[in-house]
Enzyme design. Structure first.
Site, PDB file in Angstrom:
ATOM      1  N   CYS A  97       0.739  -1.202  -0.091  1.00 61.54           N
ATOM      2  CA  CYS A  97       0.085   0.021   0.080  1.00 61.54           C
ATOM      3  C   CYS A  97       0.815   1.035  -0.053  1.00 61.54           C
ATOM      4  CB  CYS A  97      -0.908  -0.004   1.254  1.00 61.54           C
ATOM      5  SG  CYS A  97      -1.689   1.517   1.600  1.00 61.54           S
ATOM      6  N   CYS A 100       0.228   3.889   2.674  1.00 60.39           N
ATOM      7  CA  CYS A 100       0.717   3.295   4.171  1.00 60.39           C
ATOM      8  C   CYS A 100       2.155   3.433   4.170  1.00 60.39           C
ATOM      9  CB  CYS A 100       0.689   1.694   4.264  1.00 60.39           C
ATOM     10  SG  CYS A 100      -1.055   1.216   4.122  1.00 60.39           S
TER      11      CYS A 100
END
Length: 199
Positions: A97, A100
């Site tokens: 991600c 993230c």
């Protein structure tokens, strides 16, 4: 004449910043959508008859944080209730991600600054092998607590459909803030100060 020159040079810079911000928001939204679809597919592949609740409806501010016990990165268990009495950030994430990855160094900076004041950060990784998570944590030199949600059951119970998604829990175990998408250092520090924490 100088004022006109300054105006013409600042306008393009402002336009570039606006375009960059729009692109960044689009990337974050796309990553959230992809992660949501990934988790939905995983849930349905397991034979679920209906998807979990949307994250925005899962847990509201003022609600007690659902307890969990998960394998910790490198051994042992991570139990949320063990941190009662401290301010806890629970951050749902995955190594693939992009948003993230962008927020991890910011959370690390806040954790290092506020850990002595009673702040704990718990990164709950979703559905990835421990070796991948370990390599990521080592690469980014992260020092906070990491847990492995390898079945996805905790993410489901917390209503997580998009990552990164974070919850801030007060000393009494109640959720006081939540973020769907990356949380910035400034946002997190402001929330900690509202709870009385100082570096």
């Amino acid at each position: 004449m100088r004022a006109e020159h300054e105006q013409t040079t600042t306008q393009p810079a402002g336009r570039h910043r606006l375009i960059g911000l729009i692109l960044l928001l689009n990337v974050a939204l796309a990553a959230t959508l992809v992660s949501g679809l990934y988790l939905l597919r995983w849930y349905l592949d397991r034979g679920g008859t209906s998807p979990p609740e949307p994250a925005s409806q899962a847990i509201r501010a003022g609600t007690p944080a659902p307890d969990f016990t998960l394998p910790g990165l490198g051994g042992g268990d991570v139990r949320l209730s063990d941190y009662r009495g401290q301010v806890v950030l629970v951050n749902f994430w995955a190594t693939w991600c992009g948003p993230c990855r962008a927020e991890m160094p910011e959370i690390e900076q806040v954790y290092r600054a506020y850990q002595d004041a009673g702040f704990v950060a718990i990164g709950v990784n979703q559905l990835e092998p421990e070796t991948e998570v370990h390599a990521f944590v080592d690469e980014y030199q992260l020092t906070w607590v990491f847990a492995l949600d390898q079945t996805g059951e905790v993410s489901q119970r917390w209503g997580v459909l998009g990552i990164p998604q974070s919850y801030l829990i007060d000393r009494e175990g109640k959720i006081v803030e939540s973020w769907l998408g990356p949380v910035s250092r400034q946002e997190l520090e402001q929330a900690l100060r509202r709870l009385g924490l100082r570096p």
